[in-house]
Design a protein around this motif. Structure first.
Motif, short mmCIF file in Angstrom:
data_model
loop_
_atom_site.label_atom_id
_atom_site.label_comp_id
_atom_site.label_asym_id
_atom_site.label_seq_id
_atom_site.Cartn_x
_atom_site.Cartn_y
_atom_site.Cartn_z
N THR A 1 70.20 -83.29 51.89
CA THR A 1 71.30 -82.49 52.15
C THR A 1 71.51 -82.18 53.65
OG1 THR A 1 71.34 -80.40 51.61
CG2 THR A 1 72.11 -81.98 49.88
N MET A 2 72.63 -81.99 54.43
CA MET A 2 72.32 -81.50 55.58
C MET A 2 72.06 -80.12 55.49
SD MET A 2 72.85 -81.91 59.14
CE MET A 2 73.80 -83.12 59.38
N ALA A 3 72.36 -79.16 54.82
CA ALA A 3 71.90 -77.79 54.45
C ALA A 3 70.34 -77.87 54.34
CB ALA A 3 72.52 -77.13 53.63
N ASP A 4 69.83 -78.61 53.58
CA ASP A 4 68.33 -78.89 53.28
C ASP A 4 67.75 -78.94 54.75
OD1 ASP A 4 68.42 -78.43 50.52
OD2 ASP A 4 68.35 -80.50 50.22
N ARG A 5 68.18 -80.08 55.53
CA ARG A 5 67.48 -80.38 56.64
C ARG A 5 67.82 -79.13 57.81
NH1 ARG A 5 70.39 -85.04 54.90
NH2 ARG A 5 71.91 -85.05 56.54
N ILE A 6 68.90 -78.57 57.69
CA ILE A 6 69.03 -77.31 58.74
C ILE A 6 68.14 -76.33 58.45
CG2 ILE A 6 70.46 -75.67 59.61
CD1 ILE A 6 71.15 -78.62 60.57
N CYS B 1 60.84 -73.55 63.53
CA CYS B 1 60.87 -72.44 64.53
C CYS B 1 60.43 -71.37 64.05
CB CYS B 1 62.35 -72.30 65.12
SG CYS B 1 62.76 -74.15 65.68
N PHE B 2 59.10 -71.24 63.96
CA PHE B 2 58.40 -69.88 63.63
C PHE B 2 59.11 -69.11 62.32
CE2 PHE B 2 57.49 -69.80 68.50
CZ PHE B 2 56.87 -70.71 68.44
N ALA B 3 59.21 -69.72 61.25
CA ALA B 3 59.82 -69.38 60.15
C ALA B 3 61.24 -68.77 60.34
CB ALA B 3 58.72 -68.52 59.39
N GLY B 4 61.85 -69.19 61.46
CA GLY B 4 63.06 -68.82 61.45
C GLY B 4 63.20 -67.54 62.44
N LYS B 5 62.02 -67.28 63.28
CA LYS B 5 62.13 -66.20 64.10
C LYS B 5 62.49 -66.64 65.41
CE LYS B 5 59.03 -63.20 61.35
NZ LYS B 5 57.64 -62.41 61.44
N ARG B 6 63.23 -67.86 65.82
CA ARG B 6 63.88 -68.08 66.97
C ARG B 6 65.13 -68.57 66.56
NH1 ARG B 6 60.46 -65.32 68.63
NH2 ARG B 6 58.84 -65.77 70.18
N ILE B 7 65.89 -68.30 67.57
CA ILE B 7 67.55 -68.74 67.52
C ILE B 7 67.61 -70.34 67.64
CG2 ILE B 7 69.69 -68.48 68.47
CD1 ILE B 7 69.03 -65.69 69.29
N GLN C 1 75.56 -73.23 55.96
CA GLN C 1 74.75 -73.07 54.72
C GLN C 1 73.52 -73.01 54.71
OE1 GLN C 1 76.50 -75.95 51.70
NE2 GLN C 1 78.47 -75.59 52.60
N GLY C 2 72.84 -74.00 55.75
CA GLY C 2 71.43 -74.27 55.77
C GLY C 2 70.77 -73.04 56.75
N GLY C 3 71.62 -72.11 57.21
CA GLY C 3 71.01 -70.90 58.09
C GLY C 3 70.96 -71.15 59.47
N PHE D 1 80.98 -69.86 60.40
CA PHE D 1 79.44 -69.33 60.58
C PHE D 1 79.23 -67.80 60.26
CE2 PHE D 1 78.32 -72.72 63.67
CZ PHE D 1 77.23 -73.17 62.95
N ALA D 2 80.92 -67.23 60.54
CA ALA D 2 80.66 -65.90 60.14
C ALA D 2 81.14 -65.41 58.72
CB ALA D 2 81.98 -65.09 60.84
N GLY D 3 81.27 -66.69 57.84
CA GLY D 3 81.18 -66.60 56.65
C GLY D 3 82.76 -66.40 55.80
N LYS D 4 83.81 -66.66 56.94
CA LYS D 4 85.12 -66.30 56.57
C LYS D 4 85.87 -67.46 55.98
CE LYS D 4 85.50 -62.57 59.86
NZ LYS D 4 86.16 -62.36 61.21
#
Length: 306
Positions: A230-235, A242-248, A271-273, A302-305
């Protein structure tokens, strides 16, 4: 300053207070302020693809002031553009929105299988115009990648010394990468990782497909059970690269899409973060009221609204 913004800033411990301040300015501006998410409006497409192809669908866009007003009114975190466009608007809109100077660009007047962008402005220009950061495109996979990596290494060094944020557009392409491979999950995650290793604070890549381009990578993906269905999996995997999510890591809007298709994709990015979107043509080629609604719907997702 929210706990989430403080957490993200803590990942950039090697940077000076000026750079951290400018990164915070981006995250604390606009509709998504304080969430750690961002939507940036980039308008470098006129340089990259030509004015008619870029602005002919919405002639208001020939005026750079239109784009910065769109970014402000929709509540974007920042506005990014090449030198000429920012010189038109920087004084009149000083302090109203964080600006990012795109310091290298290319054009489509000369076809080349070894893509490379030219330096078109410098760190001094970004400081003169009051920018929070610089943007730079690299093409991992290009035969010219050595020059691009060396150019961004020097530009990044100078930008960080001056307290600026470094944003890298990382688009893999070249003679040995197929068209399908340009958005393959292994290639996109590799391109994002390269940008992180080159010192980017913010990394821009395309949303990846489930295609795997490199046979050696395909073996690992299969053996390790890395999820790419899924796209969420890939994201999630690109962010991990990117450093285990420590880069934007933010994702481009890509080619023009219908609103429903685009918002579905954005929902999967969230959904994928993914940290957000950097959306140009899909926004400014629409009528202004429609553009503002679309950008705000993206932000709310992105804000979850939504």
């Amino acid at each position: 300053m929210t706990p989430r913004v403080r957490e993200i800033l803590s990942w950039y411990g090697a940077d000076n207070p000026g750079t951290l301040t400018n990164l915070a300015r981006i995250m604390n501006h606009g509709r998504l302020a304080g969430t750690g998410k961002m939507v940036i409006l980039p308008v470098d497409q006129g340089f990259e693809h030509g004015p008619a192809r870029t602005f002919g669908m919405n002639p208001d866009g020939y005026d750079p002031a239109y784009h910065v007003q769109l970014a402000i009114e929709s509540g974007c975190n920042a506005y990014a553009a090449p030198l000429g466009a920012l010189e038109v608007v920087a004084r009149d809109f000083a302090g109203e929105i964080p600006l990012i100077l795109k310091i290298n660009n290319s054009d489509t007047l000369y076809g080349d299988k070894r893509p490379i962008s030219a330096l078109t402005s410098y760190i001094d220009d970004a400081l003169r115009l009051g920018c929070v950061g610089i943007g730079f495109t690299i093409y991992p996979g290009s035969g010219e990648r050595k020059h691009m990596y060396e150019e961004i290494a020097e530009a990044s060094r100078l930008a960080k010394q001056a307290g600026l944020v470094v944003v890298i557009w990382s688009y893999a392409r070249g003679e040995q990468i197929s068209k399908e491979g340009e958005t393959a999950i292994d290639v996109i995650s590799y391109a994002a990782h390269i940008a992180a290793q080159l010192g980017a604070h913010i990394i821009k890549v395309k949303p990846p497909s489930s295609h795997i381009e490199q046979p050696a990578a395909a073996k690992v993906y299969q053996e390790q059970g890395i999820k790419v269905a899924t796209m969420a999996d890939r994201i999630r995997h690109v962010v991990q690269a990117c450093f285990a999510g420590k880069r934007i890591v933010i994702f481009s809007g890509g080619d023009s899409k219908t609103t429903d298709v685009l918002l579905k994709e954005v929902s999967e990015l969230a959904q994928g973060g993914g940290f957000g979107s950097i959306m140009g043509r899909n926004a400014f080629q629409r009528p202004k009221a429609e553009s503002i609604k679309l950008l705000q719907d993206v932000m709310d997702t992105f804000a979850g609204k939504k």
